[in-house]
Every structure is written in C-alpha cells, then in structure tokens.
Design a protein around this motif. Structure first.
Motif, mmCIF file in Angstrom:
data_model
loop_
_atom_site.group_PDB
_atom_site.id
_atom_site.type_symbol
_atom_site.label_atom_id
_atom_site.label_comp_id
_atom_site.label_asym_id
_atom_site.label_seq_id
_atom_site.Cartn_x
_atom_site.Cartn_y
_atom_site.Cartn_z
ATOM 1 N N LEU A 229 0.826 -1.217 -0.079
ATOM 2 C CA LEU A 229 -0.091 0.015 -0.092
ATOM 3 C C LEU A 229 0.962 1.161 0.066
ATOM 4 O O LEU A 229 0.585 2.272 -0.473
ATOM 5 N N ILE A 230 1.978 1.221 0.751
ATOM 6 C CA ILE A 230 2.727 2.541 0.864
ATOM 7 C C ILE A 230 3.900 2.670 -0.264
ATOM 8 O O ILE A 230 4.016 3.689 -0.577
ATOM 9 N N LYS A 231 4.493 1.713 -0.778
ATOM 10 C CA LYS A 231 5.426 1.485 -1.740
ATOM 11 C C LYS A 231 5.193 2.526 -2.769
ATOM 12 O O LYS A 231 5.981 3.377 -3.353
ATOM 13 N N PRO A 232 3.995 2.483 -3.564
ATOM 14 C CA PRO A 232 3.768 3.278 -4.761
ATOM 15 C C PRO A 232 3.606 4.808 -4.379
ATOM 16 O O PRO A 232 3.879 5.719 -5.218
ATOM 17 N N LEU A 233 3.541 5.202 -3.021
ATOM 18 C CA LEU A 233 3.672 6.723 -2.492
ATOM 19 C C LEU A 233 4.904 7.121 -2.343
ATOM 20 O O LEU A 233 5.195 8.318 -2.407
ATOM 21 N N THR A 249 7.971 4.504 7.170
ATOM 22 C CA THR A 249 8.605 4.389 6.015
ATOM 23 C C THR A 249 10.060 4.085 6.151
ATOM 24 O O THR A 249 10.626 3.674 5.127
ATOM 25 N N ALA A 250 10.820 4.064 7.234
ATOM 26 C CA ALA A 250 11.955 3.851 7.217
ATOM 27 C C ALA A 250 12.602 2.374 7.005
ATOM 28 O O ALA A 250 13.594 2.281 6.428
ATOM 29 N N SER A 251 11.847 1.488 7.333
ATOM 30 C CA SER A 251 12.288 0.127 7.068
ATOM 31 C C SER A 251 11.905 -0.252 5.695
ATOM 32 O O SER A 251 12.278 -1.535 5.268
ATOM 33 N N ILE A 252 11.360 0.467 4.781
ATOM 34 C CA ILE A 252 11.134 0.170 3.421
ATOM 35 C C ILE A 252 12.324 0.641 2.551
ATOM 36 O O ILE A 252 12.563 1.677 2.343
ATOM 37 N N GLU A 253 12.961 -0.315 1.964
ATOM 38 C CA GLU A 253 14.048 0.021 1.203
ATOM 39 C C GLU A 253 13.804 0.274 -0.462
ATOM 40 O O GLU A 253 12.635 -0.292 -0.699
ATOM 41 N N GLY A 254 14.638 0.723 -0.924
ATOM 42 C CA GLY A 254 14.346 0.882 -2.519
ATOM 43 C C GLY A 254 14.236 2.401 -2.748
ATOM 44 O O GLY A 254 14.481 2.765 -4.092
ATOM 45 N N PHE A 255 14.316 3.360 -1.955
ATOM 46 C CA PHE A 255 14.182 4.688 -2.391
ATOM 47 C C PHE A 255 14.499 5.639 -1.164
ATOM 48 O O PHE A 255 14.093 5.472 0.059
ATOM 49 N N THR A 256 15.494 6.358 -1.311
ATOM 50 C CA THR A 256 16.207 7.335 -0.318
ATOM 51 C C THR A 256 15.846 8.934 -0.660
ATOM 52 O O THR A 256 16.385 9.284 -2.178
ATOM 53 N N PRO A 257 15.070 9.633 0.134
ATOM 54 C CA PRO A 257 14.857 11.017 -0.543
ATOM 55 C C PRO A 257 15.901 11.924 -0.579
ATOM 56 O O PRO A 257 16.730 11.838 0.305
ATOM 57 N N LEU A 258 16.042 12.809 -1.359
ATOM 58 C CA LEU A 258 16.706 14.123 -1.033
ATOM 59 C C LEU A 258 16.011 14.945 -0.185
ATOM 60 O O LEU A 258 14.868 15.339 -0.276
ATOM 61 N N LEU A 259 16.795 15.351 0.978
ATOM 62 C CA LEU A 259 16.165 16.179 1.895
ATOM 63 C C LEU A 259 17.001 17.545 2.400
ATOM 64 O O LEU A 259 18.137 17.252 2.163
ATOM 65 N N THR A 260 16.119 18.541 2.346
ATOM 66 C CA THR A 260 16.693 19.795 2.931
ATOM 67 C C THR A 260 17.050 19.695 4.213
ATOM 68 O O THR A 260 16.658 18.525 5.002
ATOM 69 N N GLU A 261 17.859 20.691 4.830
ATOM 70 C CA GLU A 261 17.981 20.503 6.448
ATOM 71 C C GLU A 261 16.865 20.482 7.137
ATOM 72 O O GLU A 261 16.741 19.837 8.144
ATOM 73 N N PRO A 262 16.013 21.570 6.928
ATOM 74 C CA PRO A 262 14.657 21.695 7.617
ATOM 75 C C PRO A 262 14.088 20.186 7.559
ATOM 76 O O PRO A 262 13.259 19.845 8.476
ATOM 77 N N GLN A 263 13.711 19.839 6.359
ATOM 78 C CA GLN A 263 13.074 18.408 6.246
ATOM 79 C C GLN A 263 13.720 17.263 7.178
ATOM 80 O O GLN A 263 13.227 16.617 7.633
ATOM 81 N N PHE A 264 15.271 17.086 6.917
ATOM 82 C CA PHE A 264 15.945 16.220 7.878
ATOM 83 C C PHE A 264 15.659 16.587 9.285
ATOM 84 O O PHE A 264 15.428 15.444 10.076
ATOM 85 N N ASP A 265 15.638 17.733 9.842
ATOM 86 C CA ASP A 265 15.363 18.095 11.046
ATOM 87 C C ASP A 265 14.018 17.576 11.572
ATOM 88 O O ASP A 265 13.875 17.303 12.669
ATOM 89 N N THR A 266 12.937 17.777 10.762
ATOM 90 C CA THR A 266 11.554 17.260 11.069
ATOM 91 C C THR A 266 11.635 15.783 11.065
ATOM 92 O O THR A 266 11.084 15.115 12.271
#
Length: 330
Positions: A229-233, A249-266
């Motif tokens: 259910l989650i992977k397509p998103l 979502t952390a345990s689902i491998e296959g995609f790692t997002p590009l994060l800005t510093e504010p996003q990573f802080d969140t």
C-alpha cells in the motif's frame, strides 16, 4: 506545566479511588512507584471521558511480566485506566542525557520532578511542537468525529501549552489559533505553520497530504499488504512520508529521498519521538526485539540519507539512535 487541584470531587472520586488502590498494590507486591500523568493533572481532564494515564518506575525488570498481567486485568475492571509508561534506570539515564520531545515529557511533570530532570529550550523547538501535535492528531482523529466537545477542550489545552512554552522560553514561532468549527483544519494548519512553508500553495498542499496520510497510514499498518500500500507513494514528490511519518517508511528499502536540512530536522524530531515512546513501553522480550529492529531501520535510513545528501550537516541523531539501542541491548 501547572498542576491543578482536585476539582469536582464526586466525579473524580472513582479515579482517586482507583489510583489509590493501584498505588497501594503496586508498592506492596512489586515495589513499584506509580503516579498519574497527562490530562488528569490538567484543565483538559473531563471526568467520565478522560483516561487515567499512569507512569511507573520499576527497579527490577523481572517483575514486569507479572505486573503487566495485573494491570491488564485491572483495565478490564476499570475501563478508564489508560496507557502505562514504564521507566527504569536505563530509560531515565537516556532521558537525562538526550532528553526527547519537551512537549511530550512536560505531560509527565511528576516524573520530571521525581527524577530531577530539567528540560532545555532545545527540546521545545518548532519541530518538536509540530511532532507533538501531529502524533496527538494521529491518535485523536477518529475520536474528534465521535466526541467533538471533549476533543475541543483537549486541543485548546494542547494549543495553549505550545503557546505558553513558546512565550515563556522566548522561542520564535507562530501563535496557534483554534477554530472550534473546523478543529482538524486548525490542527493541520498549526502543524504546517510550524514547518514554515514557503508559500500559501505549499501550505495548502502539505495540509492536504498530512490529512491523507494520517487517515491511511494507521489503517495500512495493521494490514498484511502494508508495504504494497505504501510503496507506490514513496517518491520525492511525497517526501512528507519520510519527514513526518518516518516510523512507517524507514524500514522500506528501495528509495532514499533528497532532504533539505529543515526536512531532515523534521524527520529527526519524529525519530526522537519514537525512541522516547519505545523506551517507555516496557522491556518484554518481544517488545525489545521490535524496538531494536525499529531503531536499526532508523539508523540504516539516516545513514542512507547522509550518503545521498552530502549537503546535510552532521547531527547527533545517530548518536541518539545508538544510545536507544543500548537501552534495549546493554
């Protein structure tokens, strides 16, 4: 957070008697300290509707198994008994060193006083406030539709809590306003505004996405096809799944997002929230295994993010995850 005196004694009496019995039995047979927390200690408490949430300190973890059985039995007899937080020496040492979400810890003031824990301004930032409100909404969304009156009182307290902390500690942030007619919209708007959206369009989109994810993720978690259910998103366009819902979502491998510093802080604020919850849920063997696996998935995810996002500045989140792992596997 200010404690309140016992009000409306006749309505509170069942709570007072139930707590007195639990305190006596817990101490006599298990040597366990117990105290109330959350709404019971605040103006948000509504007799007959609010739960009596409790915290315990246990010096011998071996006694937990039998105590759990007793407490779950008592919950069948006393329906207003709520969630139990469990502290031991390891979890207290972790909190004293790394703190956690100040807004959440502030809801257990007797714990802070008992173990002489001071909460720094750093634990009360905008991300911490957004996480505090989001996690409360995840747990409360289905209740708002059923009992809006008591929920409004609860959320007025949450908003007042954030506003008063920001004012007292001189933390820059928007003043949160609640609209009783559109309660969920008010909560989502507060979370989004704390995230400092770059435009009104971005704020509108983020608010809509958060509402969608809050509605589907807890339901998806308990189904056998959760990952399907989650992977397509999972995509850069839906980066909020990683910043606001990293637990899922952390345990689902296959995609790692590009994060800005504010996003990573969140995302880091979400991870800290989960670590705090895990170390207070009690150390049964099955819970320990689940907690260790979850923290390892966080560590692997953060390492992948740092590897892909070379522009991110190093933070102490990996140190906190490792410290959390040591709580469960000394």
């Amino acid at each position: 957070m200010k404690l309140i005196n016992v009000l409306h004694l006749p309505l509170r009496l069942p709570y007072i008697l139930a707590f007195a019995k639990l305190k006596f039995v817990s101490s006599l047979f298990w040597g366990i300290e117990i105290w109330p927390r959350h709404s019971y200690l605040t103006t948000a408490f509504i007799a007959t509707k609010s739960d009596l949430d409790l915290s315990i300190f246990v010096s011998n973890l071996d006694s937990l198994k039998s105590y759990h059985k007793y407490y779950f039995f008592m919950r069948k007899i006393i329906p207003f008994l709520g969630e139990l937080y469990i502290y031991d020496q390891n979890s207290i040492a972790f909190i004293k060193t790394y703190t956690g979400n100040g807004f959440e810890l502030d809801r257990d003031p007797l714990f802070l006083k008992r173990f002489d824990i001071e909460l720094s301004s750093k634990s009360f930032g905008r991300n911490e406030a957004a996480t505090y409100l989001l996690m409360a909404l995840v747990n409360d969304l289905h209740k708002i539709a059923k009992d809006s009156d008591s929920r409004i009182k609860k959320w007025k307290y949450h908003f007042s809590h954030v506003n008063s902390v920001f004012s007292e500690k001189e933390i820059p942030g928007p003043r949160l306003e609640i609209n009783e007619q559109t309660l969920v919209f008010s909560i989502l708007s507060a979370i989004v505004n704390l995230s400092s959206p770059s435009s009104s369009n971005q704020a509108t989109l983020l608010r809509a996405k958060l509402k969608l994810y809050i509605e589907i993720l807890p339901k998806a978690e308990v189904t056998l096809n959760f990952i399907d259910l989650i992977k397509p998103l999972l995509s850069q366009e839906n980066v909020e799944l990683f910043t606001y819902f990293i637990e899922y979502t952390a345990s689902i491998e296959g995609f790692t997002p590009l994060l800005t510093e504010p996003q990573f802080d969140t995302a880091s604020s979400q991870i800290e929230w989960v670590i705090l919850r895990l170390i207070r849920q009690g150390h049964t063997q099955s819970a320990n295994v689940e907690s260790i696996n979850k923290l390892r998935s966080f560590k692997f995810f953060v390492e992948r993010v740092f590897e892909k996002n070379s522009n991110l500045k190093p933070t102490d989140i990996l140190e906190k995850i490792d410290a959390g792992l040591k709580v469960f596997n000394p």
